[in-house]
Design an enzyme around this catalytic site. Structure first.
Site, PDB file in Angstrom:
ATOM      1  N   HIS A  15       9.734  -2.651   1.469  1.00 57.24           N
ATOM      2  CA  HIS A  15       8.622  -3.329   0.796  1.00 57.24           C
ATOM      3  C   HIS A  15       7.999  -2.347  -0.191  1.00 57.24           C
ATOM      4  CE1 HIS A  15       5.054  -5.420  -0.155  1.00 57.24           C
ATOM      5  NE2 HIS A  15       4.247  -4.704   0.602  1.00 57.24           N
ATOM      6  N   CYS A  34       3.424  -9.629   3.219  1.00 55.22           N
ATOM      7  CA  CYS A  34       4.512  -8.838   2.622  1.00 55.22           C
ATOM      8  C   CYS A  34       5.783  -8.812   3.459  1.00 55.22           C
ATOM      9  CB  CYS A  34       4.029  -7.418   2.354  1.00 55.22           C
ATOM     10  SG  CYS A  34       2.515  -7.372   1.403  1.00 55.22           S
ATOM     11  N   ASN A  85       2.969  -4.341  -6.359  1.00 58.06           N
ATOM     12  CA  ASN A  85       3.192  -4.988  -5.071  1.00 58.06           C
ATOM     13  C   ASN A  85       3.122  -6.507  -5.256  1.00 58.06           C
ATOM     14  OD1 ASN A  85       3.063  -6.014  -2.489  1.00 58.06           O
ATOM     15  ND2 ASN A  85       1.535  -4.558  -1.738  1.00 58.06           N
TER      16      ASN A  85
HETATM   17  O1  UT7 Z   1       1.452  -4.496   0.923  1.00 56.28           O
HETATM   18  C1  UT7 Z   1       0.715  -3.982   1.961  1.00 56.28           C
HETATM   19  C2  UT7 Z   1      -0.676  -3.663   1.564  1.00 56.28           C
HETATM   20  N1  UT7 Z   1      -0.872  -2.488   0.765  1.00 56.28           N
HETATM   21  C3  UT7 Z   1      -0.874  -1.238   1.252  1.00 56.28           C
HETATM   22  O2  UT7 Z   1      -0.468  -0.991   2.346  1.00 56.28           O
HETATM   23  C4  UT7 Z   1      -1.436  -0.149   0.394  1.00 56.28           C
HETATM   24  C5  UT7 Z   1      -1.750   1.055   1.225  1.00 56.28           C
HETATM   25  N2  UT7 Z   1      -2.718   1.996   0.615  1.00 56.28           N
HETATM   26  C6  UT7 Z   1      -2.524   2.619  -0.547  1.00 56.28           C
HETATM   27  O3  UT7 Z   1      -1.549   2.407  -1.244  1.00 56.28           O
HETATM   28  C7  UT7 Z   1      -3.540   3.661  -0.968  1.00 56.28           C
HETATM   29  O4  UT7 Z   1      -4.421   3.895   0.099  1.00 56.28           O
HETATM   30  C8  UT7 Z   1      -4.350   3.264  -2.241  1.00 56.28           C
HETATM   31  C9  UT7 Z   1      -3.431   3.320  -3.466  1.00 56.28           C
HETATM   32  C10 UT7 Z   1      -4.932   1.867  -2.087  1.00 56.28           C
HETATM   33  C11 UT7 Z   1      -5.487   4.249  -2.461  1.00 56.28           C
HETATM   34  O5  UT7 Z   1      -4.969   5.543  -2.611  1.00 56.28           O
HETATM   35  P1  UT7 Z   1      -5.684   6.786  -1.910  1.00 56.28           P
HETATM   36  O6  UT7 Z   1      -4.945   7.972  -2.303  1.00 56.28           O
HETATM   37  O7  UT7 Z   1      -5.777   6.450  -0.448  1.00 56.28           O
HETATM   38  O8  UT7 Z   1      -7.086   6.830  -2.622  1.00 56.28           O
HETATM   39  P2  UT7 Z   1      -8.531   6.655  -1.968  1.00 56.28           P
HETATM   40  O9  UT7 Z   1      -8.778   5.230  -1.612  1.00 56.28           O
HETATM   41  O10 UT7 Z   1      -8.691   7.683  -0.895  1.00 56.28           O
HETATM   42  O11 UT7 Z   1      -9.456   7.068  -3.181  1.00 56.28           O
HETATM   43  C12 UT7 Z   1      -9.490   8.396  -3.693  1.00 56.28           C
HETATM   44  C13 UT7 Z   1     -10.445   8.424  -4.868  1.00 56.28           C
HETATM   45  C14 UT7 Z   1     -11.803   7.779  -4.574  1.00 56.28           C
HETATM   46  O12 UT7 Z   1     -12.788   8.510  -5.262  1.00 56.28           O
HETATM   47  P3  UT7 Z   1     -13.745   9.530  -4.469  1.00 56.28           P
HETATM   48  O13 UT7 Z   1     -14.444   8.691  -3.427  1.00 56.28           O
HETATM   49  O14 UT7 Z   1     -12.806  10.543  -3.868  1.00 56.28           O
HETATM   50  O15 UT7 Z   1     -14.626  10.062  -5.523  1.00 56.28           O
HETATM   51  C15 UT7 Z   1     -11.686   6.409  -5.206  1.00 56.28           C
HETATM   52  O16 UT7 Z   1     -12.930   5.883  -5.610  1.00 56.28           O
HETATM   53  O17 UT7 Z   1      -9.877   7.679  -5.952  1.00 56.28           O
HETATM   54  C16 UT7 Z   1     -10.818   6.705  -6.402  1.00 56.28           C
HETATM   55  N3  UT7 Z   1     -10.090   5.563  -6.881  1.00 56.28           N
HETATM   56  C17 UT7 Z   1      -9.640   5.438  -8.139  1.00 56.28           C
HETATM   57  N4  UT7 Z   1      -9.735   6.240  -9.204  1.00 56.28           N
HETATM   58  C18 UT7 Z   1      -9.167   5.826 -10.343  1.00 56.28           C
HETATM   59  C19 UT7 Z   1      -9.725   4.459  -6.164  1.00 56.28           C
HETATM   60  N5  UT7 Z   1      -9.039   3.621  -6.966  1.00 56.28           N
HETATM   61  C20 UT7 Z   1      -8.983   4.198  -8.185  1.00 56.28           C
HETATM   62  C21 UT7 Z   1      -8.404   3.812  -9.404  1.00 56.28           C
HETATM   63  N6  UT7 Z   1      -8.513   4.655 -10.454  1.00 56.28           N
HETATM   64  N7  UT7 Z   1      -7.741   2.647  -9.561  1.00 56.28           N
END
Ligand code: UT7
Length: 332
Positions: A259, A117, A289
């Protein structure tokens, strides 16, 4: 006399096929509400192999736009820097393929850079160095990605984030009497974070096997929370660094072009820097992204929308797998 660098013109292209969050919710357990709230993404564009929307095809179309705006012909380009982690093919590099698509016959230097990125920021700085030293005159910097082939469309943690697209910038020497220039920049990498975002299989160490593919282990893997934390920290500290290097104040920055990985990363960074969001260019809602393409696409749209104008001070700020990072301050 020092040669200064001007971003002469930009261009962009996204594939025709727009995929909304509701479309994704038909095949995976997710919702528009979750995706918008956690990422700011509403839709993304996905390449259709039948329509020839591969990275160099997108780059070809975006470059023609940029050349037209710059009043240049393809043969005026004397270097192509192609930032991508999703090249059309492994060999030859995408820059060489693009050279022939553009009909460039001047044997210009062609290279790909795999900086994820941060690709466009790295490319812009390389262009600046080549122009300043007189080694190149007009340098085409491309960020073009077809990440749709590398994400597991059954994995809701990752597939909702990414899209395909391309943005380009043509850089050249600043004409006499004009003020465009690269004011400062910093590039870096923290290799200790390389496991936060990776794709282990498909390279020399672990060539693809039917077993790997069956287990769906060949796709990109990301530790989202870890990436999130590093991202905000790095974006904010690099922004401060280039501002200090240029000897200006944060208030002097007219536009931040970050980004586009997650709206929450962008907002947190803006908050850390105390920059109001109305000075930050955001288009993640439309494209998700697109890795190396996000910054040139956002830059291009902001020019087209009349936000970014000549003379404005722009901060480009990026991070990505590696973990690579970089920021550049320029007077447009
Ligand atoms: O370009 C450079 C690379 N990219 C990045 O740097 C991205 C950086 N990270 C992020 O943008 C975020 O960490 C994410 C968007 C990937 C994830 O968001 P989050 O708020 O950190 O969510 P999480 O991974 O902590 O998940 C929270 C909950 C989980 O459920 P439980 O375990 O709390 O029951 C996940 O299973 O949300 C669930 N979850 C979803 N639910 C509905 C994860 N993905 C989804 C989804 N839809 N697509």
């Amino acid at each position: 006399m020092t040669i200064k660098t001007k971003l002469l013109a930009t261009g962009m292209f996204v594939p025709e096929n727009k995929v909304t969050n509701d479309d994704l919710a038909k095949t995976i357990d997710t919702s528009d509400e979750w995706i918008v709230e956690r990422t700011g993404i509403k839709s993304r564009h996905i390449s259709d192999p039948k329509k020839a929307e591969f990275p160099t095809d997108m780059a070809y179309k975006a470059t023609l736009q940029a050349l037209d705006k710059a009043g240049l012909e393809p043969n005026d380009i004397d270097m192509i820097i192609f930032a991508t982690v999703t090249p059309d093919v492994k060999i030859p590099n995408s820059a060489s393929i693009l050279q022939t698509k553009l009909g460039i016959t001047n044997q210009c230097a062609c290279m790909d850079i795999a900086v994820a990125c941060s690709g466009f920021v790295y490319g812009a700085n390389m262009a600046n160095s080549f122009i300043q030293t007189g080694m190149a005159k007009n340098v085409l910097v491309v960020g073009s990605e077809m990440l749709s082939t590398e994400v597991d469309w059954e994995d809701r943690r990752i597939c909702i984030l990414f899209g395909d697209g391309c943005g380009v910038g043509v850089f050249g020497p600043t004409p006499e009497g004009e003020s465009s220039e690269v004011l400062s920049s910093c590039l870096g990498t923290d290799g200790t974070g390389r496991d936060f975002f990776n794709q282990y299989h498909g390279g020399a160490v672990s060539p693809l096997t039917p077993e790997i593919i069956m287990k769906r282990e060949h796709f990109m893997q990301m530790k989202g929370t870890e990436m999130f934390k590093v991202a905000t920290r790095t974006l904010a500290s690099n922004a401060k660094k280039v501002i200090e290097l240029a000897g200006i104040k944060l208030e002097d920055v007219d536009w931040v072009v970050p980004h586009q990985a997650n709206i929450r990363i962008i907002e947190t960074t803006a908050k850390l820097l105390r920059v109001p969001m109305d000075k930050v260019i955001v288009n993640i809602d439309k494209y998700g992204n697109t890795s190396a393409a996000t910054i040139p696409m956002a830059f291009h749209e902001a020019i087209e929308e009349g936000k970014i104008k000549r003379g404005d001070i722009i901060l480009m700020d990026a991070f990505g797998a590696g973990l690579t990072h970089g920021a550049t301050l320029m007077r447009f």
